[in-house]
Design a protein around this motif. Sequence first.
Motif, PDB file in Angstrom:
ATOM      1  N   GLU A 211      35.597  68.833  27.762  1.00 26.66           N
ATOM      2  CA  GLU A 211      34.897  67.550  27.818  1.00 26.66           C
ATOM      3  C   GLU A 211      34.838  67.040  29.254  1.00 26.66           C
ATOM      4  N   ALA A 212      35.942  67.235  30.005  1.00 32.55           N
ATOM      5  CA  ALA A 212      35.979  66.804  31.403  1.00 32.55           C
ATOM      6  C   ALA A 212      34.935  67.564  32.225  1.00 32.55           C
ATOM      7  N   ARG A 213      34.838  68.879  31.981  1.00 31.10           N
ATOM      8  CA  ARG A 213      33.869  69.702  32.725  1.00 31.10           C
ATOM      9  C   ARG A 213      32.435  69.299  32.378  1.00 31.10           C
ATOM     10  N   GLN A 214      32.213  69.015  31.111  1.00 32.25           N
ATOM     11  CA  GLN A 214      30.885  68.584  30.671  1.00 32.25           C
ATOM     12  C   GLN A 214      30.476  67.289  31.376  1.00 32.25           C
ATOM     13  N   LEU A 215      31.430  66.352  31.487  1.00 34.15           N
ATOM     14  CA  LEU A 215      31.160  65.085  32.148  1.00 34.15           C
ATOM     15  C   LEU A 215      30.908  65.285  33.643  1.00 34.15           C
ATOM     16  N   LEU A 216      31.668  66.206  34.247  1.00 33.69           N
ATOM     17  CA  LEU A 216      31.461  66.504  35.673  1.00 33.69           C
ATOM     18  C   LEU A 216      30.052  67.049  35.909  1.00 33.69           C
ATOM     19  N   ASN A 217      29.592  67.906  34.988  1.00 35.79           N
ATOM     20  CA  ASN A 217      28.236  68.467  35.114  1.00 35.79           C
ATOM     21  C   ASN A 217      27.164  67.390  34.962  1.00 35.79           C
ATOM     22  N   GLN A 218      27.477  66.352  34.171  1.00 32.84           N
ATOM     23  CA  GLN A 218      26.501  65.270  33.950  1.00 32.84           C
ATOM     24  C   GLN A 218      26.504  64.247  35.081  1.00 32.84           C
ATOM     25  N   MET A 219      27.538  64.268  35.896  1.00 32.43           N
ATOM     26  CA  MET A 219      27.693  63.260  36.945  1.00 32.43           C
ATOM     27  C   MET A 219      26.495  63.297  37.889  1.00 32.43           C
ATOM     28  N   PRO A 220      25.812  62.168  38.111  1.00 32.47           N
ATOM     29  CA  PRO A 220      24.578  62.179  38.910  1.00 32.47           C
ATOM     30  C   PRO A 220      24.805  62.514  40.376  1.00 32.47           C
ATOM     31  N   TYR A 221      25.971  62.161  40.901  1.00 29.50           N
ATOM     32  CA  TYR A 221      26.274  62.463  42.302  1.00 29.50           C
ATOM     33  C   TYR A 221      27.694  63.024  42.346  1.00 29.50           C
ATOM     34  N   LYS A 222      27.793  64.276  42.776  1.00 28.66           N
ATOM     35  CA  LYS A 222      29.096  64.933  42.797  1.00 28.66           C
ATOM     36  C   LYS A 222      30.020  64.224  43.780  1.00 28.66           C
ATOM     37  N   ASN A 223      31.253  64.088  43.364  1.00 31.13           N
ATOM     38  CA  ASN A 223      32.245  63.342  44.121  1.00 31.13           C
ATOM     39  C   ASN A 223      33.474  64.221  44.304  1.00 31.13           C
ATOM     40  N   ILE A 224      34.014  64.275  45.533  1.00 28.24           N
ATOM     41  CA  ILE A 224      35.140  65.164  45.826  1.00 28.24           C
ATOM     42  C   ILE A 224      36.365  64.805  44.994  1.00 28.24           C
ATOM     43  N   ALA A 225      36.544  63.514  44.710  1.00 30.11           N
ATOM     44  CA  ALA A 225      37.699  63.085  43.903  1.00 30.11           C
ATOM     45  C   ALA A 225      37.569  63.592  42.470  1.00 30.11           C
ATOM     46  N   ALA A 226      36.345  63.529  41.910  1.00 30.94           N
ATOM     47  CA  ALA A 226      36.112  64.019  40.542  1.00 30.94           C
ATOM     48  C   ALA A 226      36.295  65.527  40.462  1.00 30.94           C
ATOM     49  N   GLN A 227      35.776  66.232  41.469  1.00 33.08           N
ATOM     50  CA  GLN A 227      35.913  67.691  41.498  1.00 33.08           C
ATOM     51  C   GLN A 227      37.385  68.097  41.625  1.00 33.08           C
ATOM     52  N   THR A 228      38.131  67.356  42.438  1.00 32.80           N
ATOM     53  CA  THR A 228      39.561  67.654  42.612  1.00 32.80           C
ATOM     54  C   THR A 228      40.330  67.384  41.322  1.00 32.80           C
ATOM     55  N   ALA A 229      39.966  66.308  40.610  1.00 36.92           N
ATOM     56  CA  ALA A 229      40.610  66.011  39.320  1.00 36.92           C
ATOM     57  C   ALA A 229      40.365  67.141  38.329  1.00 36.92           C
ATOM     58  N   MET A 230      39.133  67.670  38.327  1.00 39.25           N
ATOM     59  CA  MET A 230      38.802  68.780  37.423  1.00 39.25           C
ATOM     60  C   MET A 230      39.580  70.042  37.798  1.00 39.25           C
TER      61      MET A 230
END
Length: 639
Positions: A211-230
Motif C-alpha cells: 500500500e505504501a509503494r502504491q501511494l508513492l507511485n501515485q504521489m504527484p511530486y516525488k519527495n526524497i523524504a517519502a522515497q527514504t521512508a519507503m
Amino acid sequence: MPERDLYSWTLMITCFTRSGELERARELFDLLPDKGDAACWNAMIAGYAKKGQFDDAKRLFDEMPEKNLVSWNSMLAGYTKNGEMQLGVKFFEEMPERNVVSWNLMLDGFFEVGDLDSAWKFFKKIPDPNVVSWVTMLCGFAQNGEIAKAEDLFEQMPSRNVVSWNAMLGAYVRDHQIDKAVKLFGDMPERDSVSWTTMINGYVRVGKLDEARQLLNQMPYKNIAAQTAMMSGYLQNGRMDEASEIFNPISIRDVVCWNTMIAGYAQCGKMVEALSLFRKMINKDIVSWNTMITGYAQIGQMEKALEIFESMGERSIVSWNSLVTGYVQNGLYLDALRRIVKMGQEGKRPDESTFACGLSACANLAALQVGKQLHHLVVKCGYVNDLFVSNSLITMYAKCGRVVDANLVFEDIKRGDIVSWNSLISGYALNGDGEEAVKLLKNMLIEGVNPDQVTFVGVLSACSHSGLVECGLEIFKSMTEVYLIEPLAEHYACMVDLLGRAGRLEEAFEMVRNMKILTTAKIWGALLGACRIHRNLQLGKYASEKLLELEPDKASNYVLLSNMHAEASRWDEVERVRVLMKESSTEKQPGCSWIEIRNHVHAFLFDDLAQPRTAELSSVLKSLTTEMRNTSYISTPYD
C-alpha cells in the motif's frame, strides 16, 4: 561598504547571533554609533537568549532605552525554548503587554518540558488564539499520545490549514491507527509533500509495504523524504532489491537517504555493498562512519571496524561506543578495556553505554579490580542511578564472585526492573547459592514483579548447582502451570542437569524424550555430563552420539566423551574418539588464560611465542610438573 546605515549594522549583528558567534556580534554592537533603534538590541538579546546566556540577555534587556513588544518576546523566547519555564512564567506575568506570539511561545515551552496541563490552561486563557495557537496545541496533544484530546481539538478548530490536517494525520500514524489515517488523508482538501510522506510512513509502520509503494507511485511530486521512508520499510523487512529499486534512480540524495541504504546493507551483513556506497558518498556525516563501524562489528570483522574508526576525522561518543561494543560482542574483552582507556586519554567522557560495555568486559574476564575502578568512575561521572549501568554492575560483581557487592548495588537501585532481579538471581546461581536465588524469586513476587523466562533459567540453574532437586521440580511446574510460560531449551537443560547431578538419570532421559521442542546441544551436553559423573556409559554413549550429530565440529564434546571412557579405563574407546576427532577435522581452539595484577589484565594464549618470556614460563612449568611427579602420584589420562 562605502557607507552603512542602521539596517546594515543590525543585519550583520543578526547574522552573527544566528550563527552563534556572539562575541563578534557584541563587538559590532558596541561599535554601533547609533543605538537608538530597538532592532539591534532585540537581535543581540535574541542571540544571548538562544544560547541560554540569560544573565547577559537580561542585563542587555534592562539597559535598553526603549523596549517594544518584540524585545519582550525575544527575552521570553529565550526562556521557553531552553525549557526554563519557571523563569518564563515569571517574565510572562511581568510583561506590560502581550500578543498572540507571547501566548504561543508559552504553549510551545510547556510542550517542550512535557507539561500538557499547564499548556492547556494557558491555551484556554488566550484572548484571541490564531491558527498557530490551535496547531501548537494540537501538535502537543498528538506528540504526547493524547489522541482523543487531539481529535476533539481538531473538530473545534474554527479554520484548518494543511499544517493542522498534517498534525492530526501524524497523530494517527504515530498511534498506529492506520484506518483513521487513511480516512483523514482521503478527506483532506489539499495535501502537500508532508501529507504524502506521513501517509507512506504510516503504511510502513504497520507493515503494509505494498500500500505504501502504491501511494508513492501515485504521489504527484516525488519527495526524497517519502522515497527514504519507503526504502526504510523495505530494508526493515529484508527486501533489499526493492529498496535498491527506489534508491538507484534518485538523482539528488540527501545524507539521510544515503545513510538509510548503507545501514540496510550493514544490517544484512552485506558490507561489500555498504562499503561501495560509503565510498561513493560525498558528504559523509558522523552517522555514516558509525554505521560502517557497527556493520563490520556485527560480522566479526573488528580489524576493518578499527580501520574505519581510525580514518574518521571527528569521533562522537557513539563512534567510541560502537567500537567498544563490537569488541565485547566478539569476545575481545581486553581490546574493549584498552579502547576505553584510550578514550579517556583523548579526553572523551564515557556515557552509560560505555560503562555498561566496560563492565561487561570486566565480568567476562573476572577482572574485579578494573571493574571496581569503573564503578568509581560511574559514581564520579554521575551515572550511579542509571538502571542500565547498575544492572551491569550487578552482573560484573556476581561474575567476579562478589555476590555480596552485587546485592549492595541491587539494594541501592531506586526502581529496579526485571533485568535487575534476573541479574542478581543469575549471580546467586553462578556462585552456587540456590537458596538465596529461590528466596529472591519469592521477594520478587511479593514486590509485584512478574518473572519471565530468563528469571526461571536463573532460578533453575541455581537449584541445579545447589542440589535443590525437589525445589527445582516445584518451580519448573509452577512456571508452566501458574505463570503459563512455555519451557525453552534452556529450561530443559537446567532440569536435565538438576536431575542428572542427583543421579536421577532415567527421569532426566524421560524428560528429554517427552519434550515438545527440538533437543539442543545444551540438553544432550547436560545429560552427557551427568552420565560421566555417575559413570553411566550406556546412556552416556547415546547422549554423546546425539550431541555429536548437532555439533560435529566442537572439540570439547569429543574431549568430554574421551575423558568419560578414560575414567572407566576403556582406552580402546579413548583412541577411537581421538581418531573421530581427527577425522572430523576438529581442532581444539587454543586455550587462553588471564590474570589481573596491579589493575592490569595480562592474557596468555597457548603456544603464543609473541608473549614475552614464553620460553622461560614453559621451562618453569615443566620443572614444577616434573617435581610434582617425583614427589606424588598424578593420575592423568593425557600429558
